[in-house]
Scaffold this motif. Structure first.
Motif, short mmCIF file in Angstrom:
data_model
loop_
_atom_site.label_atom_id
_atom_site.label_comp_id
_atom_site.label_asym_id
_atom_site.label_seq_id
_atom_site.Cartn_x
_atom_site.Cartn_y
_atom_site.Cartn_z
N GLY A 125 0.70 -1.16 -0.11
CA GLY A 125 -0.53 0.10 0.04
C GLY A 125 1.00 1.29 -0.20
O GLY A 125 0.46 2.37 -0.59
N TYR A 126 1.79 0.88 0.69
CA TYR A 126 2.59 2.20 0.74
C TYR A 126 3.97 2.01 0.09
O TYR A 126 4.86 3.53 -0.12
CB TYR A 126 2.96 2.30 2.62
CG TYR A 126 1.49 2.60 2.80
CD1 TYR A 126 1.15 4.21 2.61
CD2 TYR A 126 0.88 1.76 3.51
CE1 TYR A 126 -0.36 4.40 3.26
CE2 TYR A 126 0.56 2.52 4.34
CZ TYR A 126 -1.01 3.27 3.97
OH TYR A 126 -1.82 3.31 3.86
N PRO A 174 2.41 10.37 -1.70
CA PRO A 174 1.36 10.10 -1.39
C PRO A 174 0.26 10.39 -2.82
O PRO A 174 -0.57 9.96 -3.28
CB PRO A 174 0.83 11.05 -1.11
CG PRO A 174 1.77 11.54 0.64
CD PRO A 174 3.03 11.01 -0.42
N GLN A 180 0.79 7.51 -4.94
CA GLN A 180 -0.32 6.22 -4.58
C GLN A 180 -1.55 6.48 -5.11
O GLN A 180 -2.32 5.64 -5.86
CB GLN A 180 -0.53 6.45 -3.28
CG GLN A 180 1.09 5.96 -2.20
CD GLN A 180 0.73 6.00 -0.67
OE1 GLN A 180 -0.55 6.70 -0.09
NE2 GLN A 180 2.09 6.09 0.35
N LEU A 181 -1.84 8.12 -5.25
CA LEU A 181 -3.35 8.26 -5.79
C LEU A 181 -3.06 7.91 -7.17
O LEU A 181 -4.34 7.36 -8.18
CB LEU A 181 -3.21 9.71 -5.87
CG LEU A 181 -4.54 10.91 -6.94
CD1 LEU A 181 -6.12 9.86 -6.07
CD2 LEU A 181 -4.03 12.30 -6.49
N TYR A 203 -3.57 4.67 -7.54
CA TYR A 203 -5.19 4.43 -7.50
C TYR A 203 -5.78 4.74 -8.65
O TYR A 203 -7.15 3.96 -9.62
CB TYR A 203 -5.65 4.99 -6.39
CG TYR A 203 -7.60 4.74 -6.37
CD1 TYR A 203 -7.81 3.20 -6.23
CD2 TYR A 203 -8.27 5.50 -6.56
CE1 TYR A 203 -9.09 3.65 -6.15
CE2 TYR A 203 -9.48 5.92 -6.63
CZ TYR A 203 -10.17 4.55 -6.07
OH TYR A 203 -11.82 4.48 -6.46
N HIS A 228 -13.70 7.75 -2.40
CA HIS A 228 -12.37 7.11 -2.22
C HIS A 228 -11.66 8.61 -2.31
O HIS A 228 -10.86 8.60 -0.88
CB HIS A 228 -12.18 5.74 -1.78
CG HIS A 228 -10.83 5.64 -1.80
ND1 HIS A 228 -10.46 5.27 -0.74
CD2 HIS A 228 -9.57 4.74 -2.70
CE1 HIS A 228 -9.19 4.43 -0.68
NE2 HIS A 228 -9.09 4.55 -1.82
N GLN A 253 -11.51 11.38 -2.18
CA GLN A 253 -12.15 13.02 -1.17
C GLN A 253 -11.00 12.27 -0.14
O GLN A 253 -10.18 13.50 0.85
CB GLN A 253 -12.76 13.22 -1.39
CG GLN A 253 -13.67 14.77 -0.73
CD GLN A 253 -14.91 14.54 -1.58
OE1 GLN A 253 -15.26 14.48 -1.46
NE2 GLN A 253 -15.28 16.07 -1.28
N LEU A 254 -11.94 11.11 0.42
CA LEU A 254 -11.53 10.13 2.18
C LEU A 254 -9.52 10.96 2.07
O LEU A 254 -9.40 11.31 2.84
CB LEU A 254 -12.29 9.17 2.06
CG LEU A 254 -13.62 9.89 3.09
CD1 LEU A 254 -13.91 8.36 2.53
CD2 LEU A 254 -13.93 10.84 3.32
N ARG A 255 -9.57 10.36 0.95
CA ARG A 255 -8.11 9.64 0.86
C ARG A 255 -6.68 10.72 1.08
O ARG A 255 -5.46 11.53 1.48
CB ARG A 255 -7.44 8.54 0.39
CG ARG A 255 -6.19 7.43 0.47
CD ARG A 255 -5.75 6.98 0.11
NE ARG A 255 -4.46 6.12 0.49
CZ ARG A 255 -3.88 5.05 0.33
NH1 ARG A 255 -4.80 4.06 -0.25
NH2 ARG A 255 -2.19 5.07 -0.29
N TRP A 256 -6.95 11.34 -0.04
CA TRP A 256 -6.27 12.36 -0.48
C TRP A 256 -6.89 13.86 -1.42
O TRP A 256 -6.02 14.99 -1.03
CB TRP A 256 -5.99 11.74 -2.25
CG TRP A 256 -5.13 10.77 -2.66
CD1 TRP A 256 -4.30 11.21 -2.35
CD2 TRP A 256 -5.16 9.17 -3.22
NE1 TRP A 256 -3.30 9.48 -2.21
CE2 TRP A 256 -3.82 8.44 -3.05
CE3 TRP A 256 -6.98 8.87 -3.17
CZ2 TRP A 256 -4.50 7.34 -2.86
CZ3 TRP A 256 -6.59 7.48 -3.40
CH2 TRP A 256 -5.63 6.44 -3.46
N HIS A 293 -9.88 15.70 -5.93
CA HIS A 293 -10.44 15.57 -6.10
C HIS A 293 -11.24 16.03 -7.06
O HIS A 293 -12.13 15.90 -8.18
CB HIS A 293 -12.01 15.56 -5.14
CG HIS A 293 -13.38 15.11 -5.15
ND1 HIS A 293 -14.21 16.02 -5.22
CD2 HIS A 293 -14.07 14.22 -4.90
CE1 HIS A 293 -15.67 15.74 -5.84
NE2 HIS A 293 -15.50 14.51 -5.56
#
Ligand code: SF4
Length: 373
Positions: A268-269, A299, A302-303, A306, A321, A323-326, A331
């Motif tokens: 994941g990272y 980050p 990672q975006l 995704y 997702h 919006q919540l994570r990045w 968004h």
């Protein structure tokens, strides 16, 4: 839930288009199995989650004896917590599939078989330098089904110069008629330093026709969607309830551990990959050191990962997702970049998801690149 991938780096013949890590000299196969079994113990701390999928890939895992596959499987089961209903896939080539092997694979718990068919057309197989014949391609599927492998996937390649539109249709129809429940279909790509690349450079064969490939892909989508397959990832089609759980976990960004030379792991990272050299891999494992390089993803990386993987799937990219994570800025930026594609029907937006249409799937990589932050 997490997954484990095991790379068996040996093949009978070198297919002209292939750039995976493998050797056609098998003298070190037994030693390699010892090394992979030893790596299982060395990687014990990488995964804390329960293991839901195990995937033997390569290379050609079906070159191994049943005992060799079972040794690796046992080592994994002793070291990690494997869930009862785990999906356990073995990649195989048609020329390796026998009744004895099918029975042995079933008995040890292999419950999904992936067969590297690539084509049912003899000229096409010869052009690719595959080790099997068209008859073997059909026979092995029927034999595998006869011995209970209903969760069965085949690989097909399109866009080769030796494959006409009619033959492509015949290939896909043969798979449907045989009752195959999952297909992975790839456009032939010319990878640097492959035999195919050299032959094209020397003008011994014609270069790949991109337009012909796009046409084959469009036809493929039409035929398989009409036949009731879910087009759940750009290159993957499944009958309901027959998606690959292992490959889906890659696209969902779940944790996986890769064992063997050249195998990749992801948590994941960070992403890490073992050395792609059989001798150096085994020498290092003998010293109880896993030889790998690691890349820590920012980050933004990672975006972007995704964006790339989610857009390839049927479910699409979840704006919620993002919006919540990045955050809000990511968004908004993605929605702005998607505007033209939505307007031109390459994408649709519904329930807070961005999804590619069939037209969008033809240019998926370009769309993803435009959405990257
Ligand atoms: S059998 Fe698979 S891994 Fe081996 S050379 Fe052919 S395509 Fe590559």
């Amino acid at each position: 839930m997490a997954g484990i991938y095991i790379h068996i780096p040996f093949c009978r013949k070198a297919c002209h288009y292939c750039n995976f890590h493998f050797s056609t000299t098998h003298s070190l196969l037994a030693q390699m199995i010892d090394a992979i079994v030893a790596e299982v113990a060395l990687q014990q701390l990488y995964l804390q989650e329960k293991i839901d999928t195990i995937y033997f890939g390569g290379g050609t895992p079906s070159l191994c004896t049943a005992e060799q596959i079972e040794r690796i499987l046992q080592a994994i089961k002793v070291t990690f917590s494997v869930s009862d209903g785990a999906e356990i896939t073995l990649e195989s080539n048609p020329d390796d599939i026998t009744a004895e092997r099918l029975i042995a694979w079933q008995q040890m718990g292999i419950n999904r078989l992936s067969i590297g068919v690539q084509s049912f057309v003899e000229d096409d197989l010869r052009w690719m330098n595959r080790a099997h014949s068209a008859t073997q391609a059909t026979d092995c599927i029927q034999l595998a089904q006869q011995y209970g492998f209903t969760n069965l996937t085949i690989d097909l390649i399109y866009g080769t110069p030796t494959l006409s539109d009619e033959q492509w249709q015949q290939n896909v129809q043969t798979a449907i008629d045989l009752g195959v429940t999952h297909l992975s279909c790839y456009a032939l790509t010319v990878e640097p330093k492959t035999a195919l690349d050299k032959m094209i450079q020397l003008e011994k064969i014609a270069n790949v026709d991109i337009e012909q490939q796009a046409k084959h892909f469009e036809l493929l989508m039409q035929w398989l969607q009409a036949a009731g397959f879910e087009h759940y990832e750009i290159s993957n089609f499944a009958r309901p309830d027959h998606r690959s759980r292992h490959n889906s976990s890659y696209w969902q960004g779940k944790t996986y551990l890769g064992l063997g030379p050249s195998a990749h792991s992801f948590n994941g990272y960070s992403r890490q990959w073992n050395i792609a050299n059989n001798a150096l891999y085994m020498a290092s494992i003998a010293k109880e050191v896993v030889p790998f390089e690691v890349e820590h993803l920012t980050p933004t990386q990672q975006l972007n990962e995704y964006i790339m993987t989610s857009l390839r799937t049927m479910e699409g990219l979840s704006l919620q997702h993002v919006q919540l994570r990045w955050g809000n800025a990511a968004h908004t930026a993605i929605l702005q970049a998607a505007h033209l594609y939505l307007h031109d029907n390459y994408m649709v937006q519904s329930d807070q998801y961005l999804r590619l249409t069939n037209a969008g799937r033809l240019i998926a990589d370009g769309i993803a690149a435009d959405l990257f932050q």
